[in-house]
Write an enzyme that holds these catalytic residues in place. Structure first.
Site, mmCIF file in Angstrom:
data_model
loop_
_atom_site.group_PDB
_atom_site.id
_atom_site.type_symbol
_atom_site.label_atom_id
_atom_site.label_comp_id
_atom_site.label_asym_id
_atom_site.label_seq_id
_atom_site.Cartn_x
_atom_site.Cartn_y
_atom_site.Cartn_z
ATOM 1 N N GLU A 1 0.870 -1.172 0.000
ATOM 2 C CA GLU A 1 0.000 0.000 0.000
ATOM 3 C C GLU A 1 0.903 1.216 0.000
ATOM 4 O O GLU A 1 1.612 1.477 0.965
ATOM 5 C CB GLU A 1 -0.891 -0.045 1.247
ATOM 6 C CG GLU A 1 -1.914 1.050 1.317
ATOM 7 C CD GLU A 1 -2.730 0.956 2.614
ATOM 8 O OE1 GLU A 1 -3.038 -0.170 3.059
ATOM 9 O OE2 GLU A 1 -3.035 2.017 3.175
ATOM 10 N N ASP B 1 -4.502 10.121 9.822
ATOM 11 C CA ASP B 1 -3.213 9.591 10.238
ATOM 12 C C ASP B 1 -2.708 10.169 11.547
ATOM 13 O O ASP B 1 -2.884 11.343 11.839
ATOM 14 C CB ASP B 1 -2.173 9.834 9.129
ATOM 15 C CG ASP B 1 -2.411 8.913 7.948
ATOM 16 O OD1 ASP B 1 -2.430 7.695 8.159
ATOM 17 O OD2 ASP B 1 -2.616 9.420 6.829
#
Ligand code: PLP
Lengths: 400, 255
Positions: free
Chosen positions: B46, B57
């Site tokens: 990924e 994040d």
């Protein structure tokens, strides 16, 4: 596009091509709950009753609509000031935080988070949390904590925890990122009180509705004073756009009323140090909605600049992006220097020290050709106490 | 059949997907990192496209994004780096990123370039399902790319089923409601994964967020087809002299 109204978005939160809810799945339950319940809760009689009572007895509404005689004479027109600076805590921000704290309680949330730039929204949030005895965490860019010390102290005195956002450029944009991350990590007990008409649907519409009390009052107050509910112009400054959304709201679909939105040009629109989003931004996604966003060619969000922390934001609410896109709104930009000049002018002609944000709206007067028959309403979004350090520096330079 | 679907036909258990940030730790690390991941038994890669405001994040991946941007990483540059990478890399590759840079690049142009260089699928966590269905899904399919939605422990059954239906390749099960790299306890993760199992989903399920060592990898794999490691690997690359050695050392503790 739905041509019937500039006021309300469609069911997916779109104003024309702007809006929506561009959120990661982790936020879905909270945002979905708000989407499906905000209108119903806001229309409950018990909600309306408490909201109206608090606006009257705690915030001090209705705020006056004041005919500014000397300022009118100076510009050869008729200028009315909607005195949001007289709200408790000194700005319009509290109209929204009162509404959202009541909504949070109806949703059973007992932990409140917020972002703040200049600290006005943080103070307004800390205030309503104290009023309701609810835990309050305010995210604020590390840089803004340094430059807005008095508001940080006010929030702490009110019992809020102020958390420094240390990522990215350490200002409002990053404080908003941190607040959103907090919400992701606290999915069940927390309500996020966003401070402007930005964020994923339903925030832009919800905040606009809470702020719409500004234009609701303006209409009947103007009628009392002039016999007509409709001004020729409404002028307001735009950071994210909440005071402007509130001041425009009940005039949005009255096409005879010219809506003037004033953005911060910083050192000049093309100086590289500016926050004039409609002039510089391109369609993009920021903080959960599609709108105009100041960004690089590669789609990285750029750090804006304005002397006023409240306008120092690289985006704009989707309602306003649509007003710009459709031509319904007129968008002007005012530099730091011109805003400062306007602040001193207003102080000396009307005895009112405006917030630096609001000073931008005043400066727009000189960019418009106003007639003697015009009726101009300016949203005086906040008072200037929080900006005294900047004003003092300016006086030193001017030798006052 | 897509490269991702073929992978899951051949391997149903303990599928390892590793996240890395394009342009990190150095601008030109992208390919060496991918090659060493493949060499050290990652089944899928990924590849994160760095963004200035990565909302989902935590601090570690944020920091890797900031460094990659400082290094000069852009989507255009990434496609340059990926030009011809299929000569060397055979495992499926997914691009992960946020909507704004992709919109700015041009959504269709992005999908076309991704497909052309040999990318297999996309994860765009802030692309909502309504916009996917009305606008973007058709473009993604037109270029034969898989699209992977996220679900969380808070996602209701009906919605899990809907997102599974819209996804292809696999479904991304976020282990707890959090940003990436959180240390939230994964106590109830088994119940959640068993619940997903009972829904008889069309796609395989990979578990991500908080998978950092063999123990958490094993726990994730007990009731799913595999897991995704991100933050822990980015940390392993931090200050590494040689990405090949760092990757080998890190992955040897997992598989
Ligand atoms: C007095 C005042 N006016 C305007 C603004 C800008 O916000 P908005 O555009 O949401 O009204 C702020 C924000 O801090 C403010 O304090």
């Amino acid at each position: 596009m739905n041509m019937q109204t500039y006021q309300q978005p469609d069911v997916h939160g779109y104003y024309g091509r702007f809006g929506g809810a561009y959120i990661p799945e982790m936020l879905h339950p909270n945002v979905e709950e708000l989407q499906s319940r905000y209108l119903e809760i806001m229309q409950e009689p018990s909600f309306q009753l408490e909201f109206r009572d608090l606006l009257r007895d705690y915030v001090g509404r209705p705020t006056p609509l004041y005919f500014a005689k000397r300022l009118s004479a100076a510009y050869g027109t008729n200028i009315y000031l909607k005195r949001e600076d007289l709200c408790h805590t000194g700005a319009h921000k509290i109209n929204n935080t009162i509404g959202q704290i009541l909504l949070a309680q109806k949703l059973g949330k007992n932990r409140i988070i917020a972002e703040t730039g200049a600290g006005q929204h943080g103070v307004a949030t800390a205030t309503v949390c104290a009023l309701k005895g609810v835990e309050c965490i305010v995210y604020m860019g590390e840089k803004d904590i340094e430059r807005q010390a008095p508001n940080v102290a006010r929030m702490r005195m009110l019992g809020a925890k102020v958390v420094a956002a240390t990522s990215g450029s350490k200002t409002l944009k990053d404080a908003t990122n941190e607040a959103i991350r907090d919400w992701i990590n606290n999915p069940s007990d927390t309500h996020y009180i966003i401070g402007s008409v930005v964020g994923p649907h339903p925030y832009p519409d919800m905040v606009a509705r809470f702020q719409s009390v500004i234009s609701e009052e303006t209409r009947w107050q103007l009628k009392e004073k002039t016999g007509s509910e409709l001004p020729t112009h409404v002028i307001a400054c735009v950071g994210g756009g909440s005071n402007a959304a509130g001041a425009f709201y009940h005039f949005l679909d009255e096409l005879s009323v010219q809506l003037v939105a004033v953005e911060a040009a910083g050192h000049g629109v093309n100086s590289g140090l500016s926050a004039a989003t409609t002039a510089l931004g391109k369609p993009g996604v920021l903080h959960g909605s599609k709108s105009l966003v100041m960004q690089t060619e590669d789609g990285q969000v750029v750090e804006p600049h304005s002397i006023s922390a409240g306008l120092d934001y690289p985006g704009i609410g989707p309602l306003h992006a649509n007003l710009f896109d459709s031509g319904r709104g007129q968008f002007l930009a005012v530099t730091d220097e011109d805003a400062l000049r306007a602040a001193f002018d207003v102080a000396r002609t009307e005895g009112i020290i405006p917030a630096l944000e609001t000073a931008h709206a005043f400066s727009a007067l000189s960019q418009l050709s106003l007639k003697a028959t015009d009726q101009v309403v300016i949203c005086l979004s906040g008072r200037g106490d929080k900006d005294l350090a900047t004003y003092m520096k300016q006086m030193e330079m001017m030798g006052i | 059949m897509s490269r991702i679907q073929t992978l899951f036909q051949q391997k149903h258990k303990r599928v390892l997907n590793v996240y890395c940030t394009a342009g990190y730790p150095e601008l030109n690390s992208t390919l060496p990192v991918m090659e060493s991941l493949q060499a050290n038994r990652a089944d899928l890669i990924e590849l994160g496209m760095p963004y200035s405001d990565p909302l989902a994040d935590g601090p570690v991946i944020q920091q890797s994004s900031a460094i990659a941007l400082e290094n000069g990483m852009t989507i255009a540059r990434l496609f340059e780096q990926l030009e011809g990478f299929r000569d060397r890399i055979t495992v499926p590759v997914i691009l992960m990123g946020y909507m704004n840079p992709v919109l700015q690049y041009g959504f269709e142009r992005f999908c076309a370039d991704a497909a052309r260089v040999g990318v297999d699928g996309l994860i765009l966590p802030d692309l909502p399902e309504y916009e996917f269905e009305t606008e973007y899904g058709a473009i993604i399919r037109k270029y034969g790319l898989d699209f992977i939605f996220l679900v969380t422990p808070e996602t209701a059954e009906q919605r899990v089923k809907k997102l599974d239906k819209l996804s292809s390749g696999f479904l991304y099960a976020v282990s707890s409601s959090s940003t990436t790299g959180s240390n939230k306890q994964m106590n109830s993760v088994q119940d959640y994964l068993q619940r997903l199992e009972s829904y008889q989903l069309k796609n395989p399920v990979l578990v991500g967020f908080g998978i950092k060592d063999r123990e958490s990898f094993d726990a994730a794999c007990a009731h799913a087809n595999g897991a995704i490691i991100g933050t822990a690997y980015i940390k392993a690359l931090e200050g590494a002299k040689d990405v090949g050695t760092a990757t080998k050392e890190f992955l040897s503790t997992i598989v």
